[in-house]
Write a protein that holds these residues in place. Structure first.
Motif, mmCIF file in Angstrom:
data_model
loop_
_atom_site.group_PDB
_atom_site.id
_atom_site.type_symbol
_atom_site.label_atom_id
_atom_site.label_comp_id
_atom_site.label_asym_id
_atom_site.label_seq_id
_atom_site.Cartn_x
_atom_site.Cartn_y
_atom_site.Cartn_z
ATOM 1 N N LEU A 140 26.733 36.275 -52.615
ATOM 2 C CA LEU A 140 26.428 34.958 -52.063
ATOM 3 C C LEU A 140 24.949 34.830 -51.718
ATOM 4 O O LEU A 140 24.320 33.791 -51.979
ATOM 5 C CB LEU A 140 27.284 34.693 -50.825
ATOM 6 N N MET A 141 24.385 35.891 -51.127
ATOM 7 C CA MET A 141 22.976 35.858 -50.758
ATOM 8 C C MET A 141 22.083 35.766 -51.992
ATOM 9 O O MET A 141 21.140 34.963 -52.049
ATOM 10 C CB MET A 141 22.645 37.107 -49.937
ATOM 11 N N LEU A 142 22.364 36.573 -53.020
ATOM 12 C CA LEU A 142 21.530 36.573 -54.224
ATOM 13 C C LEU A 142 21.622 35.238 -54.958
ATOM 14 O O LEU A 142 20.616 34.731 -55.484
ATOM 15 C CB LEU A 142 21.956 37.720 -55.145
ATOM 16 N N GLU A 143 22.805 34.643 -55.003
ATOM 17 C CA GLU A 143 22.970 33.360 -55.671
ATOM 18 C C GLU A 143 22.302 32.229 -54.883
ATOM 19 O O GLU A 143 21.815 31.257 -55.462
ATOM 20 C CB GLU A 143 24.448 33.049 -55.860
ATOM 21 N N ALA A 144 22.289 32.349 -53.561
ATOM 22 C CA ALA A 144 21.694 31.291 -52.743
ATOM 23 C C ALA A 144 20.209 31.112 -53.061
ATOM 24 O O ALA A 144 19.690 29.990 -53.031
ATOM 25 C CB ALA A 144 21.885 31.612 -51.263
ATOM 26 N N TRP A 145 19.523 32.208 -53.349
ATOM 27 C CA TRP A 145 18.088 32.121 -53.636
ATOM 28 C C TRP A 145 17.765 32.742 -54.996
ATOM 29 O O TRP A 145 16.751 33.432 -55.163
ATOM 30 C CB TRP A 145 17.305 32.812 -52.520
#
Length: 593
Positions: A140-145
């Motif tokens: 989720l974190m990697l996809e967010a940014w």
């Protein structure tokens, strides 16, 4: 002129905000560039922890469940409610206030990997779902940014993750590398990174975005562990109301207090094995003033039991047995362990209770126990003790027989029929015309009201008391009771028992655990959300020590400043992150304002 450079950090599985608090305190400088750390948010599914996060990190946190539906069902044992929905990368962006972080810090739930959990239980669907939440959080974190990745990512967990969670960790590492990160794994002692009074071994995975951060990331400097007394000695005594409710002494069972008193400082429950037992009772000690015949008696395995009666209880006879079929003692994790005042504490966990490990301390500040020679009065014919710079009430008095007149003796009382001593300006401090024996006191021996007033009176437990007056006190009437209710072994209470070493073997208070975690300075108060010590301790034990996070943030900030200043190489006495300590990297260049 110094040029400030803002470094934004964001926290997943943030807990109460110990890591965020430490990152806010990070400090780094390269040439004229000076780092300024700012937290832009955090996420956790614990609403109380998020309220604490705002207080410690200075910004609001977001309550968010990051399970997918399958994980939610496996962990909770039922389907989610109609209002529940899966978290998305957009939720992560909103939690960061729409800003992009330079550093992301993750401290995912670790119960599924902890050595305190059995191998069999760790493989159940519930804990496997909790483990997979770690992978989902990273995704989720990697996809967010994904269009502008954070420069650095730090993943923190229990050391056993590297073995018990190897397959999961490999997937996380592969995912990070697919987004352009170089990764490194290591195990560090957070106590050494932050100079704490506890040893806290943790797994750290560091990811550096290669294209955005060419300079290598070096390991923070290590510092020696401190003694637990260095922290606790700066705090008020436990139970002092001025320190707030988090500094109260936990109410333990009576038998637990007894066990703690017999544990040698620096040891654990195995100290109890050295107590001598004769005929089923402690040979060298009386546990309580009055016991039934053979109370707390333990029968040998090869002995005959006594008659079994309707009240065959451990406290009233030899109704226990020394069973040689005990489990391996080494598997008990140091229950009832007592730390020496000068020792470092073990890692503070959410289960830091007196019966679950070495979570008590031999406190030399035992209430009511005086130092040697305190208020000592030397006989006139004896030699004095050594004269020291601190000689006062400690061994600094003499029984002087030369009491010659009211003006010589301190606090002299002049008889009614004699002249007073010289009246001096200090006559109110125990010298000069200080006091007189006035016969008009009315305290004659035939004063019936006084003689029958019951001063220091003790009422029997089965008697009524007198009328309770506003001035009722133990020394002016029958205001004490002969209470026969000695505590039972399972009664919860707060007790002060001076152990054999003259110290008070007691559990750490919740505030002391927070101070050992560097979540609060020892001289300060801390108010966490709620009223439950158990909930406070769990959140404190799950927290990242702030001082360790500060050391990590400072090193990361220095690497980012190097990248932003265009430096792709720096000379250092240490290898990258996973190997020994780096010394200071760069010297300020140019004139500083």
């Amino acid at each position: 002129m110094l040029t400030p450079c803002e470094i934004r950090h964001f926290h997943l599985f943030a807990g109460l905000g110990g890591g965020a608090r430490g990152f806010n305190r990070g400090a780094a400088r390269v040439g004229n560039l000076v780092a300024r750390f700012r937290c832009i948010g955090g996420i956790d599914n614990d609403a109380a922890a998020m309220r604490d996060f705002k207080a410690l990190a200075g910004v609001p946190g977001t309550v968010l469940d990051m399970f997918d539906r399958e994980q939610f069902t496996a962990f909770h044992g039922h389907e989610p409610g109609p209002d529940w929905r899966e978290a998305t990368p957009q939720d992560i962006q909103r939690a960061a206030g729409g800003e992009r972080p330079h550093i992301v810090f993750l401290s995912a739930p670790c119960k599924g990997f902890s050595g305190l959990l059995s191998e069999t239980k760790s493989k159940t669907a519930k804990y496997q779902a909790l483990n997979r939440l770690t992978l989902r959080g990273v995704w989720l974190m990697l996809e967010a940014w994904a269009d502008d990745p954070p420069e650095l990512v730090l993943f923190e967990n229990v050391p056993r993750l590297a073995t018990r969670g190897r397959a999961l960790l490999d997937r996380i590492t592969a995912m990070l590398r697919s987004y352009g990160y170089a990764t490194a794994e290591t195990t560090h002692d957070c106590g050494e990174l932050g100079g704490l009074a506890q040893s806290r071994k943790r797994f750290l995975l560091v990811a550096r975005h290669i294209a955005k951060v060419p300079p290598l990331l070096y390991e923070p400097a290590r510092r020696p562990l401190r003694a637990v007394g260095d922290v606790l000695g700066r705090m008020l005594l436990p139970g002092d109301l001025r320190a707030g409710p988090m500094h109260r002494v936990p109410a333990l069972q009576w038998k637990t207090w007894i066990r703690l008193a017999f544990v040698e400082a620096g040891s654990d429950w195995r100290s109890l094995n050295r107590l001598a037992v004769a005929d089923g009772v402690l040979r060298d000690y009386l546990v309580v003033p009055t016991m039934f015949r053979g109370g707390l008696g333990v029968r040998g395995w090869d002995e005959t039991a006594g008659a079994v009666a309707g009240e065959s209880l451990p406290l009233n006879g030899a109704f226990s047995v020394a069973d040689p079929r005990a489990a391996d003692a080494a598997a008990q994790y140091q229950q009832y362990g007592v730390r020496r005042w000068a020792d470092t504490s073990g890692a503070v966990t959410g289960q830091s209770a007196a019966g679950g490990g070495a979570h008590s301390v031999a406190d030399p500040r035992c209430p009511g126990v005086l130092h040697n020679n305190a208020f000592r009065v030397v006989r006139y014919a004896d030699h004095a003790q050594a004269v020291t710079g601190g000689t006062g009430a400690v061994g600094g008095c003499v029984a002087d027989p030369r009491r010659d007149g009211p003006t010589f003796g301190k606090y002299a009382v002049t008889p009614w029929a004699e002249p007073a001593g010289t009246v001096i300006s200090g006559s109110t401090t125990g010298q000069g015309a200080f006091a007189v024996a006035d016969p008009r006191s009315g305290m004659a021996a035939d004063r019936g009201a006084y003689l029958t007033g019951g001063h220091y009176g003790v009422v029997r437990m089965d008697e009524p008391s007198g009328a309770v007056s506003a001035a009722a006190c133990h020394d002016n009437g029958r205001w004490s009771v002969a209470d026969p209710r000695m505590p039972a072994a399972t009664d919860n209470l707060v007790a002060v028992i001076a152990a054999e070493d003259g110290t008070w073997h007691r559990p750490f208070t919740t505030l002391e655990l927070a101070a050992l975690q560097s979540l609060v300075d020892p001289e300060e108060q801390l108010e966490l959300d709620g009223l439950s010590d158990q909930a406070w301790r769990e959140r404190i034990g799950n927290a990242v020590p702030s001082d360790a996070a500060q050391a990590i943030a400072s090193e990361m900030g220095r690497t980012l400043l190097l990248a932003w200043s265009g430096q792709t190489f720096s000379l250092s006495a240490a290898p990258v992150w996973v190997r020994p300590v780096a010394v200071g990297l760069s010297v300020a260049q140019g004139a500083a304002a």
